[in-house]
Write a protein that holds these residues in place. Sequence first.
Motif, PDB file in Angstrom:
ATOM      1  N   SER A   1      57.749 -31.013 -33.929  1.00 43.74           N
ATOM      2  CA  SER A   1      57.205 -29.291 -34.152  1.00 43.74           C
ATOM      3  C   SER A   1      57.854 -28.764 -34.685  1.00 43.74           C
ATOM      4  CB  SER A   1      55.605 -29.330 -34.534  1.00 43.74           C
ATOM      5  OG  SER A   1      55.031 -29.876 -34.750  1.00 43.74           O
ATOM      6  N   TRP A   2      58.761 -28.549 -33.176  1.00 42.85           N
ATOM      7  CA  TRP A   2      59.405 -26.579 -32.880  1.00 42.85           C
ATOM      8  C   TRP A   2      60.722 -27.446 -33.238  1.00 42.85           C
ATOM      9  CZ3 TRP A   2      64.090 -25.917 -30.879  1.00 42.85           C
ATOM     10  CH2 TRP A   2      64.121 -24.676 -30.682  1.00 42.85           C
ATOM     11  N   VAL A   3      60.993 -28.341 -33.546  1.00 43.59           N
ATOM     12  CA  VAL A   3      62.649 -28.979 -34.568  1.00 43.59           C
ATOM     13  C   VAL A   3      62.463 -28.864 -35.651  1.00 43.59           C
ATOM     14  CG1 VAL A   3      63.477 -30.173 -32.506  1.00 43.59           C
ATOM     15  CG2 VAL A   3      62.103 -31.775 -33.988  1.00 43.59           C
ATOM     16  N   GLY A   4      61.328 -28.630 -36.214  1.00 47.10           N
ATOM     17  CA  GLY A   4      61.508 -28.203 -37.771  1.00 47.10           C
ATOM     18  C   GLY A   4      61.768 -29.469 -38.722  1.00 47.10           C
ATOM     19  N   PHE A   5      62.486 -29.977 -39.475  1.00 43.04           N
ATOM     20  CA  PHE A   5      62.795 -30.247 -40.435  1.00 43.04           C
ATOM     21  C   PHE A   5      61.745 -30.380 -41.246  1.00 43.04           C
ATOM     22  CE2 PHE A   5      65.903 -31.585 -36.818  1.00 43.04           C
ATOM     23  CZ  PHE A   5      66.842 -31.754 -38.054  1.00 43.04           C
ATOM     24  N   LYS A   6      62.220 -31.847 -42.297  1.00 48.29           N
ATOM     25  CA  LYS A   6      60.382 -32.073 -43.331  1.00 48.29           C
ATOM     26  C   LYS A   6      59.883 -33.343 -42.857  1.00 48.29           C
ATOM     27  CE  LYS A   6      59.921 -32.010 -48.279  1.00 48.29           C
ATOM     28  NZ  LYS A   6      60.290 -32.492 -49.420  1.00 48.29           N
ATOM     29  N   THR A   7      58.513 -33.015 -42.205  1.00 48.55           N
ATOM     30  CA  THR A   7      57.548 -34.224 -42.232  1.00 48.55           C
ATOM     31  C   THR A   7      56.305 -34.443 -42.838  1.00 48.55           C
ATOM     32  OG1 THR A   7      57.836 -32.896 -39.836  1.00 48.55           O
ATOM     33  CG2 THR A   7      56.324 -34.278 -40.472  1.00 48.55           C
ATOM     34  N   LYS A   8      56.429 -36.078 -43.564  1.00 45.48           N
ATOM     35  CA  LYS A   8      54.920 -36.272 -43.950  1.00 45.48           C
ATOM     36  C   LYS A   8      54.034 -36.644 -43.384  1.00 45.48           C
ATOM     37  CE  LYS A   8      52.852 -37.930 -47.695  1.00 45.48           C
ATOM     38  NZ  LYS A   8      52.821 -37.546 -48.069  1.00 45.48           N
ATOM     39  N   TYR A   9      53.023 -36.185 -43.189  1.00 46.25           N
ATOM     40  CA  TYR A   9      51.967 -37.234 -42.522  1.00 46.25           C
ATOM     41  C   TYR A   9      51.034 -38.143 -43.530  1.00 46.25           C
ATOM     42  CZ  TYR A   9      52.781 -34.007 -38.757  1.00 46.25           C
ATOM     43  OH  TYR A   9      53.142 -33.212 -37.457  1.00 46.25           O
ATOM     44  N   ILE A  10      50.665 -38.439 -42.740  1.00 43.63           N
ATOM     45  CA  ILE A  10      49.993 -40.097 -42.975  1.00 43.63           C
ATOM     46  C   ILE A  10      48.497 -40.257 -42.555  1.00 43.63           C
ATOM     47  CG2 ILE A  10      49.567 -43.030 -43.720  1.00 43.63           C
ATOM     48  CD1 ILE A  10      53.074 -42.696 -43.874  1.00 43.63           C
ATOM     49  N   GLU A  11      47.906 -40.041 -43.084  1.00 38.22           N
ATOM     50  CA  GLU A  11      46.299 -40.110 -41.733  1.00 38.22           C
ATOM     51  C   GLU A  11      46.112 -41.738 -42.031  1.00 38.22           C
ATOM     52  OE1 GLU A  11      43.573 -37.828 -44.778  1.00 38.22           O
ATOM     53  OE2 GLU A  11      43.175 -39.433 -44.968  1.00 38.22           O
ATOM     54  N   TYR A  12      45.238 -41.631 -40.879  1.00 41.85           N
ATOM     55  CA  TYR A  12      44.655 -43.263 -40.520  1.00 41.85           C
ATOM     56  C   TYR A  12      43.043 -43.434 -39.871  1.00 41.85           C
ATOM     57  CZ  TYR A  12      47.095 -43.504 -35.896  1.00 41.85           C
ATOM     58  OH  TYR A  12      47.408 -43.360 -35.103  1.00 41.85           O
ATOM     59  N   GLU A  13      42.465 -43.976 -39.904  1.00 42.56           N
ATOM     60  CA  GLU A  13      40.697 -44.000 -38.811  1.00 42.56           C
ATOM     61  C   GLU A  13      41.547 -44.487 -37.973  1.00 42.56           C
ATOM     62  OE1 GLU A  13      37.147 -44.766 -40.502  1.00 42.56           O
ATOM     63  OE2 GLU A  13      37.921 -43.493 -41.987  1.00 42.56           O
ATOM     64  N   ASN A  14      40.807 -44.094 -36.518  1.00 43.66           N
ATOM     65  CA  ASN A  14      41.650 -44.483 -35.447  1.00 43.66           C
ATOM     66  C   ASN A  14      40.792 -45.836 -35.318  1.00 43.66           C
ATOM     67  OD1 ASN A  14      41.392 -43.876 -32.935  1.00 43.66           O
ATOM     68  ND2 ASN A  14      39.788 -43.698 -32.217  1.00 43.66           N
ATOM     69  N   VAL A  15      42.390 -46.479 -34.600  1.00 40.98           N
ATOM     70  CA  VAL A  15      41.800 -48.115 -34.360  1.00 40.98           C
ATOM     71  C   VAL A  15      41.506 -47.865 -32.169  1.00 40.98           C
ATOM     72  CG1 VAL A  15      43.095 -50.268 -34.208  1.00 40.98           C
ATOM     73  CG2 VAL A  15      43.622 -48.124 -35.793  1.00 40.98           C
ATOM     74  N   GLU A  16      40.759 -49.215 -32.054  1.00 47.58           N
ATOM     75  CA  GLU A  16      40.962 -48.610 -30.701  1.00 47.58           C
ATOM     76  C   GLU A  16      41.270 -49.795 -29.802  1.00 47.58           C
ATOM     77  OE1 GLU A  16      36.175 -48.911 -28.883  1.00 47.58           O
ATOM     78  OE2 GLU A  16      35.806 -48.215 -30.762  1.00 47.58           O
ATOM     79  N   ARG A  17      42.064 -49.180 -28.815  1.00 41.83           N
ATOM     80  CA  ARG A  17      43.122 -50.493 -27.938  1.00 41.83           C
ATOM     81  C   ARG A  17      42.121 -51.665 -28.036  1.00 41.83           C
ATOM     82  NH1 ARG A  17      45.377 -50.385 -23.222  1.00 41.83           N
ATOM     83  NH2 ARG A  17      46.300 -48.171 -23.139  1.00 41.83           N
ATOM     84  N   VAL A  18      43.860 -52.574 -28.553  1.00 40.11           N
ATOM     85  CA  VAL A  18      43.513 -54.284 -27.892  1.00 40.11           C
ATOM     86  C   VAL A  18      43.268 -54.793 -26.725  1.00 40.11           C
ATOM     87  CG1 VAL A  18      44.569 -54.721 -30.213  1.00 40.11           C
ATOM     88  CG2 VAL A  18      45.602 -54.811 -28.084  1.00 40.11           C
ATOM     89  N   ALA A  19      44.079 -53.713 -25.590  1.00 36.42           N
ATOM     90  CA  ALA A  19      43.736 -54.697 -24.946  1.00 36.42           C
ATOM     91  C   ALA A  19      44.150 -53.551 -23.587  1.00 36.42           C
ATOM     92  CB  ALA A  19      44.428 -55.632 -23.795  1.00 36.42           C
ATOM     93  N   GLY A  20      43.388 -53.876 -21.775  1.00 40.17           N
ATOM     94  CA  GLY A  20      43.972 -52.543 -20.827  1.00 40.17           C
ATOM     95  C   GLY A  20      42.637 -51.982 -21.542  1.00 40.17           C
ATOM     96  N   GLU A  21      43.187 -50.282 -20.382  1.00 43.34           N
ATOM     97  CA  GLU A  21      42.172 -48.985 -20.884  1.00 43.34           C
ATOM     98  C   GLU A  21      43.152 -48.014 -20.545  1.00 43.34           C
ATOM     99  OE1 GLU A  21      40.619 -49.112 -16.049  1.00 43.34           O
ATOM    100  OE2 GLU A  21      39.799 -50.423 -17.758  1.00 43.34           O
ATOM    101  N   THR A  22      42.053 -46.944 -20.857  1.00 44.61           N
ATOM    102  CA  THR A  22      43.434 -45.622 -21.530  1.00 44.61           C
ATOM    103  C   THR A  22      44.230 -45.427 -20.492  1.00 44.61           C
ATOM    104  OG1 THR A  22      43.978 -43.245 -22.489  1.00 44.61           O
ATOM    105  CG2 THR A  22      40.886 -44.104 -21.688  1.00 44.61           C
ATOM    106  N   LYS A  23      45.126 -44.422 -20.360  1.00 41.84           N
ATOM    107  CA  LYS A  23      45.479 -44.292 -18.817  1.00 41.84           C
ATOM    108  C   LYS A  23      45.179 -42.480 -18.887  1.00 41.84           C
ATOM    109  CE  LYS A  23      48.187 -48.123 -19.032  1.00 41.84           C
ATOM    110  NZ  LYS A  23      47.297 -48.296 -20.164  1.00 41.84           N
ATOM    111  N   TRP A  24      44.362 -42.125 -19.517  1.00 43.86           N
ATOM    112  CA  TRP A  24      44.234 -40.272 -19.640  1.00 43.86           C
ATOM    113  C   TRP A  24      42.434 -40.652 -19.467  1.00 43.86           C
ATOM    114  CZ3 TRP A  24      48.011 -37.190 -20.590  1.00 43.86           C
ATOM    115  CH2 TRP A  24      48.752 -37.323 -21.837  1.00 43.86           C
ATOM    116  N   SER A  25      42.937 -39.649 -18.404  1.00 43.57           N
ATOM    117  CA  SER A  25      41.249 -38.968 -17.820  1.00 43.57           C
ATOM    118  C   SER A  25      41.557 -37.830 -18.182  1.00 43.57           C
ATOM    119  CB  SER A  25      41.350 -39.245 -16.580  1.00 43.57           C
ATOM    120  OG  SER A  25      42.207 -38.261 -15.737  1.00 43.57           O
ATOM    121  N   PHE A  26      39.867 -37.732 -18.293  1.00 40.70           N
ATOM    122  CA  PHE A  26      39.617 -36.163 -18.797  1.00 40.70           C
ATOM    123  C   PHE A  26      40.125 -34.800 -18.682  1.00 40.70           C
ATOM    124  CE2 PHE A  26      37.551 -31.797 -19.273  1.00 40.70           C
ATOM    125  CZ  PHE A  26      36.967 -31.887 -20.502  1.00 40.70           C
ATOM    126  N   TRP A  27      40.274 -34.809 -17.368  1.00 39.94           N
ATOM    127  CA  TRP A  27      41.152 -33.990 -16.671  1.00 39.94           C
ATOM    128  C   TRP A  27      42.838 -33.855 -16.910  1.00 39.94           C
ATOM    129  CZ3 TRP A  27      39.166 -29.779 -15.550  1.00 39.94           C
ATOM    130  CH2 TRP A  27      37.727 -29.617 -15.394  1.00 39.94           C
TER     131      TRP A  27
END
Length: 305
Positions: free
Chosen positions: A182-208
């Motif tokens: 966002s900081w660098v600016g430029f004209k951005t088009k945002y496209i929305e979509y419904e969340n998709v769950e990951r196909v395999a493996g697990e997320t690398k993000w814990s709450f902390w």
Amino acid sequence: MLSVIVPCFNEEEAVKLFYPELRKHLRKFVSRYEIIFIDDGSKDKTVEECLKLKKEDKNIKIISFSRNFGKEAAILAGLRESIGDYVVIMDADLQDPPALLEEMYNYVESGEYDCAGTYRVTRKGEPPIRSFFARMFYKLINKMIDVEIVDGARDYRLMSRNMVNAILSLPEYNRFSKGIFSWVGFKTKYIEYENVERVAGETKWSFWKLFAYAIDGIVDFTIAPLRIATVSGLIVSLFGFIYMLYIVIKALTIGDPVAGYPSMIAIICLLGGIQLIVIGIVGEYLGKTYMESKARPKYIIKEIK
Ligand code: UDP
Ligand code: MG
């Protein structure tokens, strides 16, 4: 030419499914492309799987880090290594639907936009408490920083070479990509979509990890918390001064029978707490400055294949 940057950390299962899907969609609208897999110090067979894919497709490039440096570092390495006129960043777990690529490409290729970004309108499949904190984070950070970060924005975005060069011109060590885009600016088009769950493996993000990521995002993009420290200091001092006048006047007029132990303890604890919080805030910024001043490389490449 389109460059596809794919940060991978322990994604042996996912890359196998990711590549055919990506290829299927790429084929529809580009003839020249490169796919850069950044192996962010995976401990599983991610590299072997990518090498298998490379045997079939010469447009694949694999960059291996010497250890895990984090997704931000992987994105940076990919952007530096890419040579395409258009660059897209995608997760390896198919949570960034390749079906959107063509639409994103058309927006940027037409010259109307410099960037096509995506955001999730739902957070289906995510723990509700995480979604709640995520929403709070976007509200808070958007109040605090000058540039806007769209709620639910992903790192999945397609950019023109101009924008990529702008991003690469930022030399900082602490890289919060969502903010940098966002900081660098430029004209951005945002496209929305419904969340998709990951196909395999697990997320690398814990709450902390996400919590730390949120703090980093704020500290990297605004010094407002330092100002909060100053302002709360001023307010507390003002109350302290008024209370002091009250005590002095009371002592001079009605005298001062020694009492008020509970109120004294309460005030000491409150002030002690505020002071520690403020020192903590200052510490956050000092720590960041310390890391920046070392000017260490953001990642180390073990090999490029
Ligand atoms: N990733 C990475 N390095 C890390 C953590 C994640 O390169 O230290 C990659 C990961 O392989 C995936 C992408 O970043 O392609 C997003 O990670 P993940 O799916 O775990 O995040 P989520 O989609 O849950 O936000
Ligand atoms: Mg994911």
